[in-house]
Design a protein around this motif. Structure first.
Motif, PDB file in Angstrom:
ATOM      1  N   GLY A 162       0.799  -1.222   0.000  1.00 38.21           N
ATOM      2  CA  GLY A 162       0.000   0.000   0.000  1.00 38.21           C
ATOM      3  C   GLY A 162       0.829   1.268   0.000  1.00 38.21           C
ATOM      4  O   GLY A 162       0.382   2.321   0.449  1.00 38.21           O
ATOM      5  N   GLY A 163       2.051   1.165  -0.483  1.00 34.94           N
ATOM      6  CA  GLY A 163       2.919   2.338  -0.573  1.00 34.94           C
ATOM      7  C   GLY A 163       3.694   2.647   0.688  1.00 34.94           C
ATOM      8  O   GLY A 163       4.430   3.649   0.739  1.00 34.94           O
ATOM      9  N   THR A 164       3.579   1.787   1.699  1.00 31.85           N
ATOM     10  CA  THR A 164       4.308   2.071   2.949  1.00 31.85           C
ATOM     11  C   THR A 164       5.817   1.988   2.748  1.00 31.85           C
ATOM     12  O   THR A 164       6.573   2.627   3.494  1.00 31.85           O
ATOM     13  CB  THR A 164       3.885   1.087   4.057  1.00 31.85           C
ATOM     14  N   ASN A 165       6.271   1.204   1.762  1.00 38.10           N
ATOM     15  CA  ASN A 165       7.708   1.151   1.491  1.00 38.10           C
ATOM     16  C   ASN A 165       8.231   2.515   1.057  1.00 38.10           C
ATOM     17  O   ASN A 165       9.333   2.921   1.435  1.00 38.10           O
ATOM     18  CB  ASN A 165       8.016   0.096   0.427  1.00 38.10           C
ATOM     19  N   LEU A 166       7.432   3.248   0.286  1.00 40.27           N
ATOM     20  CA  LEU A 166       7.869   4.568  -0.159  1.00 40.27           C
ATOM     21  C   LEU A 166       7.874   5.559   1.007  1.00 40.27           C
ATOM     22  O   LEU A 166       8.736   6.446   1.077  1.00 40.27           O
ATOM     23  CB  LEU A 166       6.965   5.075  -1.279  1.00 40.27           C
ATOM     24  N   LEU A 167       6.926   5.398   1.920  1.00 45.51           N
ATOM     25  CA  LEU A 167       6.914   6.263   3.098  1.00 45.51           C
ATOM     26  C   LEU A 167       8.139   5.993   3.976  1.00 45.51           C
ATOM     27  O   LEU A 167       8.793   6.935   4.457  1.00 45.51           O
ATOM     28  CB  LEU A 167       5.627   6.052   3.898  1.00 45.51           C
ATOM     29  N   ARG A 168       8.452   4.703   4.181  1.00 45.88           N
ATOM     30  CA  ARG A 168       9.641   4.379   4.974  1.00 45.88           C
ATOM     31  C   ARG A 168      10.904   4.818   4.255  1.00 45.88           C
ATOM     32  O   ARG A 168      11.870   5.277   4.876  1.00 45.88           O
ATOM     33  CB  ARG A 168       9.697   2.875   5.259  1.00 45.88           C
ATOM     34  N   GLY A 169      10.902   4.679   2.916  1.00 45.42           N
ATOM     35  CA  GLY A 169      12.042   5.138   2.135  1.00 45.42           C
ATOM     36  C   GLY A 169      12.241   6.638   2.275  1.00 45.42           C
ATOM     37  O   GLY A 169      13.381   7.127   2.343  1.00 45.42           O
ATOM     38  N   MET A 170      11.111   7.385   2.325  1.00 42.99           N
ATOM     39  CA  MET A 170      11.209   8.822   2.529  1.00 42.99           C
ATOM     40  C   MET A 170      11.803   9.129   3.899  1.00 42.99           C
ATOM     41  O   MET A 170      12.600  10.068   4.052  1.00 42.99           O
ATOM     42  CB  MET A 170       9.824   9.457   2.396  1.00 42.99           C
ATOM     43  N   GLU A 171      11.461   8.332   4.897  1.00 43.25           N
ATOM     44  CA  GLU A 171      12.045   8.517   6.226  1.00 43.25           C
ATOM     45  C   GLU A 171      13.546   8.264   6.192  1.00 43.25           C
ATOM     46  O   GLU A 171      14.332   8.998   6.815  1.00 43.25           O
ATOM     47  CB  GLU A 171      11.371   7.578   7.225  1.00 43.25           C
ATOM     48  N   HIS A 172      13.949   7.207   5.455  1.00 43.57           N
ATOM     49  CA  HIS A 172      15.381   6.926   5.317  1.00 43.57           C
ATOM     50  C   HIS A 172      16.091   8.106   4.648  1.00 43.57           C
ATOM     51  O   HIS A 172      17.182   8.509   5.061  1.00 43.57           O
ATOM     52  CB  HIS A 172      15.596   5.660   4.492  1.00 43.57           C
ATOM     53  N   TRP A 173      15.460   8.617   3.581  1.00 39.05           N
ATOM     54  CA  TRP A 173      16.063   9.733   2.856  1.00 39.05           C
ATOM     55  C   TRP A 173      16.203  10.964   3.768  1.00 39.05           C
ATOM     56  O   TRP A 173      17.253  11.606   3.796  1.00 39.05           O
ATOM     57  CB  TRP A 173      15.192  10.089   1.649  1.00 39.05           C
ATOM     58  N   TRP A 174      15.176  11.267   4.523  1.00 37.70           N
ATOM     59  CA  TRP A 174      15.224  12.437   5.392  1.00 37.70           C
ATOM     60  C   TRP A 174      16.262  12.248   6.495  1.00 37.70           C
ATOM     61  O   TRP A 174      16.967  13.197   6.858  1.00 37.70           O
ATOM     62  CB  TRP A 174      13.850  12.712   5.979  1.00 37.70           C
ATOM     63  N   GLU A 175      16.373  11.034   7.000  1.00 40.31           N
ATOM     64  CA  GLU A 175      17.393  10.759   8.011  1.00 40.31           C
ATOM     65  C   GLU A 175      18.789  10.980   7.438  1.00 40.31           C
ATOM     66  O   GLU A 175      19.659  11.571   8.090  1.00 40.31           O
ATOM     67  CB  GLU A 175      17.259   9.313   8.503  1.00 40.31           C
ATOM     68  N   GLN A 180      23.747  14.135   6.959  1.00 37.90           N
ATOM     69  CA  GLN A 180      24.734  14.808   6.119  1.00 37.90           C
ATOM     70  C   GLN A 180      24.795  16.298   6.427  1.00 37.90           C
ATOM     71  O   GLN A 180      25.882  16.884   6.526  1.00 37.90           O
ATOM     72  CB  GLN A 180      24.404  14.590   4.642  1.00 37.90           C
ATOM     73  N   GLY A 181      23.636  16.911   6.611  1.00 45.51           N
ATOM     74  CA  GLY A 181      23.606  18.342   6.892  1.00 45.51           C
ATOM     75  C   GLY A 181      24.239  18.693   8.226  1.00 45.51           C
ATOM     76  O   GLY A 181      24.848  19.762   8.368  1.00 45.51           O
ATOM     77  N   LEU A 182      24.100  17.799   9.204  1.00 45.15           N
ATOM     78  CA  LEU A 182      24.646  18.061  10.532  1.00 45.15           C
ATOM     79  C   LEU A 182      26.036  17.465  10.719  1.00 45.15           C
ATOM     80  O   LEU A 182      26.611  17.556  11.810  1.00 45.15           O
ATOM     81  CB  LEU A 182      23.700  17.491  11.600  1.00 45.15           C
ATOM     82  N   GLY A 183      26.581  16.853   9.652  1.00 40.88           N
ATOM     83  CA  GLY A 183      27.912  16.272   9.736  1.00 40.88           C
ATOM     84  C   GLY A 183      27.973  15.009  10.573  1.00 40.88           C
ATOM     85  O   GLY A 183      29.039  14.648  11.065  1.00 40.88           O
ATOM     86  N   ARG A 184      26.831  14.319  10.724  1.00 44.57           N
ATOM     87  CA  ARG A 184      26.803  13.081  11.496  1.00 44.57           C
ATOM     88  C   ARG A 184      27.045  11.886  10.591  1.00 44.57           C
ATOM     89  O   ARG A 184      26.733  11.920   9.396  1.00 44.57           O
ATOM     90  CB  ARG A 184      25.453  12.924  12.205  1.00 44.57           C
ATOM     91  N   LYS A 185      27.566  10.831  11.171  1.00 45.69           N
ATOM     92  CA  LYS A 185      27.790   9.597  10.424  1.00 45.69           C
ATOM     93  C   LYS A 185      26.479   8.844  10.259  1.00 45.69           C
ATOM     94  O   LYS A 185      25.538   9.047  11.032  1.00 45.69           O
ATOM     95  CB  LYS A 185      28.828   8.731  11.132  1.00 45.69           C
ATOM     96  N   PRO A 186      26.395   7.929   9.278  1.00 43.93           N
ATOM     97  CA  PRO A 186      25.160   7.162   9.069  1.00 43.93           C
ATOM     98  C   PRO A 186      24.778   6.339  10.292  1.00 43.93           C
ATOM     99  O   PRO A 186      25.629   5.981  11.115  1.00 43.93           O
ATOM    100  CB  PRO A 186      25.503   6.265   7.879  1.00 43.93           C
TER     101      PRO A 186
END
Length: 575
Positions: A162-175, A180-186
């Motif tokens: 039901g598209g939840t993979n794309l929502l979780r993927g968006m969370e991964h992308w935002w994380e 990267q913006g804060l200079g933190r490691k993955p």
């Protein structure tokens, strides 16, 4: 106000450096000249134009015929197979209509563009390679595997979830954006802490100068081989790739086999180190380490090991020692290290006069080459594995690859000083001075063929940084009494980190003695038998035969060089 010559030059460099920050250090002038060279060569080749037109028509007809046939026979063989390293279309879902037509059409287009960008008479080899590489990068952007509606695996998961993979993927992308913006490691790297989870082989820092810390590892056996080992890692990376977790640490393996091991840990340079030179890395790095080891383990020759850039520097140092009749070295092992840079792989695509001048201006303005700029170049070289497959897996399928010690190490990058890195790129990559006898140490040229100690060279089959056929060219430079070349499967890092327990490793190994006829790399590959397992035991046996008798294990440090702190030391922790 009139500007003097220095101010004119500074203004030019400032403008180019500002532009370089936007282009990740890639010179627009170099890109334009490459394109114009191809365009002019193609414009003056009407026969090639006609040939490419015919190929386009034939490929379209071939695709139509295959699609018609496969509609009635789903098991029909594809009209074109992906390259061996291309894993994008391995899923069986790609064999069903319409996705089979999509990926076959893409591969045929990829093949056509390869024909269009290579083989043109008059096109310079460097521009041809850069153009083919650039075309491949743009095609990879357009691959049907990268998009939801054209990737059957992603589409099926999207429909079933039901598209939840794309929502979780968006969370991964935002994380990832936030990290990267804060200079933190993955996420996940916090599970691999230096001195606790990785780089935990016991030892002491026994020497420190501005550029290095020298680590002496604590013996784990009562007796050790008489001759010690000095490992010179690349300064483009943290040393502990060779001392990861206990199960895959090359350092621990050597110590457990009864070797006394020393490791150079390089300082992570800052803008204040902008004027460090290759000579500083040679003197303060390797020579200072050899001098200290000679005091700690007197009256013994020293085995030396160099990895990647560290191996290149070690070869230069060994050549200088041989020139000066200094016989401290017992042997030299080079791990994925190049000595002749004429065929140095796709990194050479970023090395020409305009590109190098552009990059030098960026480093001149910063004082260093930043870790993000280096990481960007390496990601482009392996865009399928490091960019697009990650986007598909983490953002579309929402499956995070579990963090491991090697991936965590890969995020712990280092910087390059302006002057040293400029000398390295210009003298070695661009001009190939070392292989051609022009590289100077102490203002005198050095040459590899002066080295008269046993040499062991390791290449890896899928190396994109130091291609094995390039490292194999050592045979053309060496007059050493014996040169053993070993080729293992794996890439630049994973092929070297190859513990005996690794389930899927094999290697080829052969020794060339002084006076033996030269064998070209492809013939060598064809006629050298495969041996199953890790290359570590084979190399350790080679070392053991040349390391003298067993003697009582030495103390770590002496009164002259007392331990300064526990391994892994301070420099490796610098951010």
């Amino acid at each position: 106000m009139l500007l003097d010559d220095t101010q004119h030059d500074s203004l030019d460099r400032f403008v180019r450096a500002s532009l370089a920050r936007l282009t990740l250090g890639i010179s627009p002038a170099s890109v334009v000249l490459t394109y114009l060279d191809w365009l002019s060569s193609l414009a003056l080749s009407p026969g090639s134009q006609a040939h490419l037109g015919q190929k386009a028509v034939k490929k379209q007809l071939r695709l139509v015929q295959w699609a018609s046939h496969s509609a009635f026979d789903p098991n029909a063989a594809p009209c074109i197979d992906p390259l061996p390293q291309d894993r994008r279309f391995k899923d069986p879902a790609w064999r069903h209509f319409p996705f089979n037509v999509l990926y076959q059409s893409f591969l045929l287009q990829q093949q056509w563009w390869y024909n269009a960008t290579t083989g043109l008479r008059g096109l310079s080899p460097h521009h041809e390679q850069a153009l083919e590489f650039g075309a491949r990068q743009w095609l990879d952007v357009l691959s049907p595997s990268n998009y939801v509606l054209t990737n059957p695996t992603v589409l099926e998961k999207t429909l079933t979830s039901g598209g939840t993979n794309l929502l979780r993927g968006m969370e991964h992308w935002w994380e990832d954006v936030q990290n990267q913006g804060l200079g933190r490691k993955p996420a996940g790297t916090e599970d691999f802490v230096l001195g606790r989870d990785v780089a935990i082989t016991p030892g002491k820092v026994v020497y420190r100068n501005h550029l290095i810390e020298l680590i002496q590892y604590t013996p784990s056996t009562k007796d050790v081989h008489a001759m010690p080992i000095l490992i010179v890692p690349a300064w483009i990376m943290k040393y502990y790739i060779l001392d990861l977790s206990p199960h895959n640490s090359l350092v621990k393996y050597l110590v457990d086999q009864g070797h006394t091991v020393f490791m150079i840990s390089w300082r992570n340079p800052t803008e204040e180190d902008r004027d460090l030179r290759m000579d500083d890395y040679h003197q303060q790095g390797i020579l200072d380490s050899l001098n200290v080891i000679a005091q700690l383990i007197p009256d013994q020759k020293i085995h030396t090991v160099g990895y990647c850039l560290g191996g290149t520097l070690l070869a230069i140092t060994a050549s200088a020692l041989a020139r000066d009749k200094d016989d401290r070295l017992a042997s030299m092992t080079l791990l994925a290290a190049q000595t002749d840079f004429r065929e140095a792989g796709e990194l050479m695509l970023f090395i020409d006069e305009k590109q190098l001048a552009f990059l030098e201006d960026l480093m001149w303005a910063q004082g260093i080459l930043d870790t993000k700029q280096m990481a960007g170049a390496f990601q482009i070289l392996r865009s399928n594995d490091l960019i697009w497959s990650r986007i598909v897996n983490e953002y579309l399928l929402a499956t995070r690859q579990p963090m491991n010690d090697l991936l965590a190490w890969n995020t712990d990058a280092t910087r390059m000083p302006y002057r040293m890195h400029s000398e390295y790129l210009r003298q070695l990559f661009l001009n190939n001075d070392f292989a051609e006898g022009r590289f100077r140490v102490d203002d005198r040229p050095v040459t590899f063929n002066d080295i008269q100690i046993p040499v062991f060279c390791v290449g890896t089959e899928w190396d994109h940084v130091a291609p094995w056929r390039s490292t194999y060219k050592l045979h053309l430079l060496s007059d050493a009494p014996e040169v053993t070349f070993l080729l293992t499967n794996g890439g630049h890092n994973a092929g070297i980190v190859s513990p005996p327990e690794h389930p899927s490793r094999h290697y080829r190994m052969a020794t060339a003695l002084d006076g033996d006829p030269y064998i070209d790399p492809d013939s060598w590959f064809e006629h050298t038998p495969i041996q199953e397992g890790s290359w570590w035991p084979a190399w350790q046996e080679w070392l053991m035969e040349r390391s003298g008798p067993l003697v009582p294990a030495p103390d770590t440090g002496t009164k002259a060089y007392p331990p300064l702190e526990d391994a892994p030391g301070s420099y490796v922790r610098q951010i």
